[in-house]
Every structure is written in C-alpha cells, then in structure tokens.
Write a protein that holds these residues in place. Structure first.
Motif, PDB file in Angstrom:
ATOM      1  N   PRO A   1       7.744   0.811  -8.033  1.00 45.14           N
ATOM      2  CA  PRO A   1       7.836  -0.004  -6.818  1.00 45.14           C
ATOM      3  C   PRO A   1       8.854  -0.689  -6.717  1.00 45.14           C
ATOM      4  O   PRO A   1       9.174  -1.652  -7.511  1.00 45.14           O
ATOM      5  CB  PRO A   1       6.663  -0.591  -6.608  1.00 45.14           C
ATOM      6  CG  PRO A   1       5.443  -0.101  -7.570  1.00 45.14           C
ATOM      7  CD  PRO A   1       6.392   0.456  -8.805  1.00 45.14           C
TER       8      PRO A   1
ATOM      9  N   ASP B   1       0.819  -1.378  -0.069  1.00 46.78           N
ATOM     10  CA  ASP B   1       0.016   0.155   0.154  1.00 46.78           C
ATOM     11  C   ASP B   1       0.789   1.394   0.113  1.00 46.78           C
ATOM     12  O   ASP B   1       0.516   2.175  -0.717  1.00 46.78           O
ATOM     13  CB  ASP B   1      -0.866   0.001   1.153  1.00 46.78           C
ATOM     14  CG  ASP B   1      -2.103  -1.065   1.237  1.00 46.78           C
ATOM     15  OD1 ASP B   1      -2.408  -1.466  -0.157  1.00 46.78           O
ATOM     16  OD2 ASP B   1      -2.806  -1.347   2.198  1.00 46.78           O
TER      17      ASP B   1
ATOM     18  N   ALA C   1       3.626  -5.708  -6.218  1.00 49.08           N
ATOM     19  CA  ALA C   1       2.839  -4.431  -6.294  1.00 49.08           C
ATOM     20  C   ALA C   1       1.757  -4.548  -7.510  1.00 49.08           C
ATOM     21  O   ALA C   1       2.155  -5.202  -8.496  1.00 49.08           O
ATOM     22  CB  ALA C   1       3.872  -3.090  -6.560  1.00 49.08           C
ATOM     23  N   ASP C   2       0.674  -3.979  -7.366  1.00 47.86           N
ATOM     24  CA  ASP C   2      -0.232  -3.861  -8.361  1.00 47.86           C
ATOM     25  C   ASP C   2       0.039  -2.918  -9.458  1.00 47.86           C
ATOM     26  O   ASP C   2      -0.449  -1.676  -9.271  1.00 47.86           O
ATOM     27  CB  ASP C   2      -1.772  -3.744  -7.534  1.00 47.86           C
ATOM     28  CG  ASP C   2      -2.875  -3.768  -8.853  1.00 47.86           C
ATOM     29  OD1 ASP C   2      -2.797  -3.790  -9.850  1.00 47.86           O
ATOM     30  OD2 ASP C   2      -4.268  -3.541  -8.249  1.00 47.86           O
TER      31      ASP C   2
ATOM     32  N   GLN D   1       2.431   1.757  -3.302  1.00 48.09           N
ATOM     33  CA  GLN D   1       1.423   1.934  -4.320  1.00 48.09           C
ATOM     34  C   GLN D   1       0.936   3.353  -4.293  1.00 48.09           C
ATOM     35  O   GLN D   1       0.448   3.873  -5.067  1.00 48.09           O
ATOM     36  CB  GLN D   1       0.244   0.852  -4.593  1.00 48.09           C
ATOM     37  CG  GLN D   1       0.747  -0.247  -4.763  1.00 48.09           C
ATOM     38  CD  GLN D   1      -0.056  -1.487  -4.512  1.00 48.09           C
ATOM     39  OE1 GLN D   1       0.351  -2.779  -4.685  1.00 48.09           O
ATOM     40  NE2 GLN D   1      -1.127  -1.125  -3.854  1.00 48.09           N
TER      41      GLN D   1
ATOM     42  N   LEU E   1      -2.316  -0.260 -11.146  1.00 50.10           N
ATOM     43  CA  LEU E   1      -2.674   1.220 -10.648  1.00 50.10           C
ATOM     44  C   LEU E   1      -1.810   2.147 -11.106  1.00 50.10           C
ATOM     45  O   LEU E   1      -1.998   3.432 -10.961  1.00 50.10           O
ATOM     46  CB  LEU E   1      -2.335   1.068  -9.244  1.00 50.10           C
ATOM     47  CG  LEU E   1      -3.134   0.102  -8.196  1.00 50.10           C
ATOM     48  CD1 LEU E   1      -2.585   0.163  -6.745  1.00 50.10           C
ATOM     49  CD2 LEU E   1      -4.811   0.392  -8.344  1.00 50.10           C
TER      50      LEU E   1
END
Length: 391
Positions: free
Chosen positions: A294, A281, A299-300, A284, A303
């Motif tokens: 990141p 979090d 990590a997503d 991100q 996004l």
C-alpha cells in the motif's frame, strides 16, 4: 454503490496510451485512468489535460499518509494531480524455492552470488533466469535492477534525470554486466509475455525471475498466462524473493496512480473513485491481489503476508537513507525516450534479426545485422537519444 464502473483497460500499454491520447485530444476523456507515477502522468498534467485534486487530497488527509517520495512526483506548481494506490517494487529477484533447494542454491544476495548460482545451475542443465523478450522488461532489469547495484543510486538518478555522460565508463560497465546477466537467461527463446516467463519459473523450467511485484500476485493468482487454472503458489513456501542482482538496500519503485481528466463527464463519480482508491480500505483490498505494498503508511500490514511486510520494511528503510529509495524508469523517463530505447534494448539482448521478428514495427530494418550483446551499439543508441530525457 449506485455507480456502474466500466473497465476499459487494454492488454497492450501502447494501445491503451494511444486510445487515451485520442480521447483526451477529442475532449472525451474517461472519468479516470491508471497511469504510472512521475513523468507518465505528469505529461498529461503539463498539457493541461488533468484537473488538480488538491482539495480532495486535503479533505482526505492524503498529505499525512502518503510518503513525500511518492507525492512529490505527483505534484505540479503546488497542486496535487493524482492519488497512488500502491508502491510497486521493481528490483525483485523471485525464485522457485523447490528448484533452488533441489540444486543446493542459496538465494543470491550479491551479483557475484548470482553469477555463481548461474554457473552451478547451467552445469546441471537448469535455466538460471527467465527473461521475457520485451523492451520494457529489459529496461526494468538493466536500469531499475542492475544499475543501482553496479553504478550506485547517485548515478542512477543522474543518468535517468538526463544529467550523466552517456559516453562515460559507467554505462559501458553496466552493459557489460547486463550481457553477463542475459547470458544466464533463456531470452534467446522467450516470447515478449511476462506472464509466460512467470509460467516458465512456475513449471520448474527456470530457477529465477526479475520482475516487479505484480509477479507475486500472478504466482498467487491461480491461473497461467492462457487463463488455465492451476494451484496457486504460496509466498515463502513455493517461491521466495530477494533484492535483484546485488541490489540489497536499494528499492526502485513506481506507483499506479489515478487522476481526474479535464472534461470528465462524471466528475463526482470520478472523485468518489479516487477517494476509494486512496482510502485505507481500498488499498488493503487491492494490494494483496496485486502483490504490491500500500502507498498509505497507515495501512494495516497485519492483513498482508510476510513477503509484503518485508517489502514495506525495505521501502521504509530505503527512504531513511540517501539515494536508496529510487523512483523507477517509467516514473523518471519520458515516453519519447522509452519508445527509442526499449526496442534498442531488445536488439542488444537478442540481436537485430530476431528483434525485428519480435517487434518489426519499432526495430529498424537497418539494425537487423546487429549482434546480441553489442555494447558499442547500445551506448551509441542511448547517447543519440539521451536529450529526450529532458523533453
């Protein structure tokens, strides 16, 4: 949530380092501070000024989500000492898309492409490249961006590791090329502000810009170097990026890292901050503003925008090859080497007289007569200080 965070950042990194050194030596350290991965942070570790955070790393599973190329340079005698918040790619060539399209210039993929673009743009009275007159930026351009392209990744690691011959032909070839690159730039009239150079590109007064990926966050930030509001640029619409100066396939990087100093007054709050900085979090939330990737591999990336996702893919691809993923200048070199060579790079780029005007504290008076692009001068300076890489 109940902890107040005091941001004591200084605009000038030299001032910040001096203040930090004083506080560490007096036993009054901050609870954490930002450093650069590698030599920068490990200097404090080897002096016994930092606490290991191995237990915190294991508790948070950081060993499973941070790449070895990053964590290896944050580890000393088996202990982890810092957490990375990002991967900062340094060998970027940003370009003003509208200006390039107006002049029918494709983003240069090779060094020859760059020189061809330079010739074409200069013929139309367009400045090809914005380069701030600052030694650390010149190191980023010469070593982190141009050296892999000209000399290869093996030599890059040997040279910055202190294991090359500074009087060999490789370094002469590098600085001959660097002089050609600078001849395509506006460095003779620039200030030392990287933000002001970004503004030159934003304002259509230069077509390209070699800079770390914090420039992406800057272009998207909605204000200029003086804090004046302006429309935010959109990646891949207003500006694009390619690996700089023929460095396709190479990825030079540093990481912004945080550790826990010995004697921190609020160690639990410090550990909580490190935990947040190392979390998915946290990374991100931070990296879209910084413009960087990141450090966490989980990590997503949905996004993020396409520019950042492409950088993340380049990072992964470079890591899968030999000597293509390269720790940066600030990660590999000692502060003592930087303090000697960065001012000399400024002398090389603008000549000794103007260099003294820009940085009289660090450029010696007896170098005032040195002419810009004097290859013999810069090689002699590097050779004379090369042993500092081993300290």
């Amino acid at each position: 949530p109940s902890v107040d965070v005091t941001n004591a950042a200084a605009v000038d990194p030299t001032t910040a380092r001096q203040t930090l050194q004083t506080r560490l030596e007096m036993g009054d350290p901050p609870d954490s501070f930002q450093a650069v991965s590698g030599v920068d942070v490990m200097t404090w570790v080897t002096q016994g000024k930092m606490q290991p955070i191995t237990e915190l790393s294991m508790k948070n599973g950081w060993g499973d989500v941070f790449p070895p190329a990053v964590t290896n340079i944050l580890t000393y005698k088996g202990d982890v000492y810092a957490v990375p918040v990002n991967i900062e790619r340094d060998n970027n060539l940003y370009y003003n898309m509208a200006l390039m399209q107006q002049n029918q210039i494709d983003p240069p993929q090779t060094l020859d492409d760059f020189y061809a673009a330079c010739t074409s743009l200069q013929a139309k009275n367009v400045t090809p490249l914005a380069v701030p007159a600052a030694g650390w930026v010149l190191a980023l351009v010469a070593f982190e961006t141009l050296m892999p392209s000209v000399n290869g990744g093996d030599y890059y690691l040997q040279f910055l590791g202190g294991n090359a011959d500074p009087n060999g032909p490789e370094l002469r070839t590098l600085f001959q090329e660097f002089a050609k690159v600078l001849a395509c730039s506006d460095i003779a009239t620039e200030t030392d502000s990287w933000g002001a150079s970004g503004d030159i590109v934003y304002n259509n007064n230069a077509a390209m810009y070699v800079m770390g990926d914090w420039a992406k966050g800057y272009f998207e930030g909605g204000q200029d170097a003086n804090g004046v509001a302006r429309p935010a640029w959109v990646a891949n619409t207003d500006f694009g990026v390619v690996p700089g100066l023929g460095g396709t396939g190479y990825f030079t990087f540093n990481s912004a890292v945080f550790g826990l100093p010995v004697g921190a007054q609020h160690p639990n709050a410090g550990k909580a901050f490190l935990t947040t900085a190392g979390s998915a979090d946290g990374q991100q939330a931070f990296n879209p503003l910084k413009g960087s990737v990141p450090a966490r591999t989980d990590a997503d990336l949905s996004l993020f925008d396409d520019m950042t996702r492409n950088s993340a893919m380049d990072f992964k691809a470079a890591g899968a090859q030999t000597n293509k993923l390269l720790p940066g200048y600030a990660s590999l070199t000692t502060l003592a080497f930087q303090e000697e060579i960065n001012p000399s790079l400024l002398v090389f780029a603008v000549g000794g007289d103007r260099a003294r005007t820009l940085d009289s504290a660090d450029v010696p008076a007896d170098e005032a007569q040195v002419q810009a692009f004097d290859v013999d001068y810069i090689i002699q300076k590097i050779a004379a200080n090369y042993a500092l890489l081993k300290q």
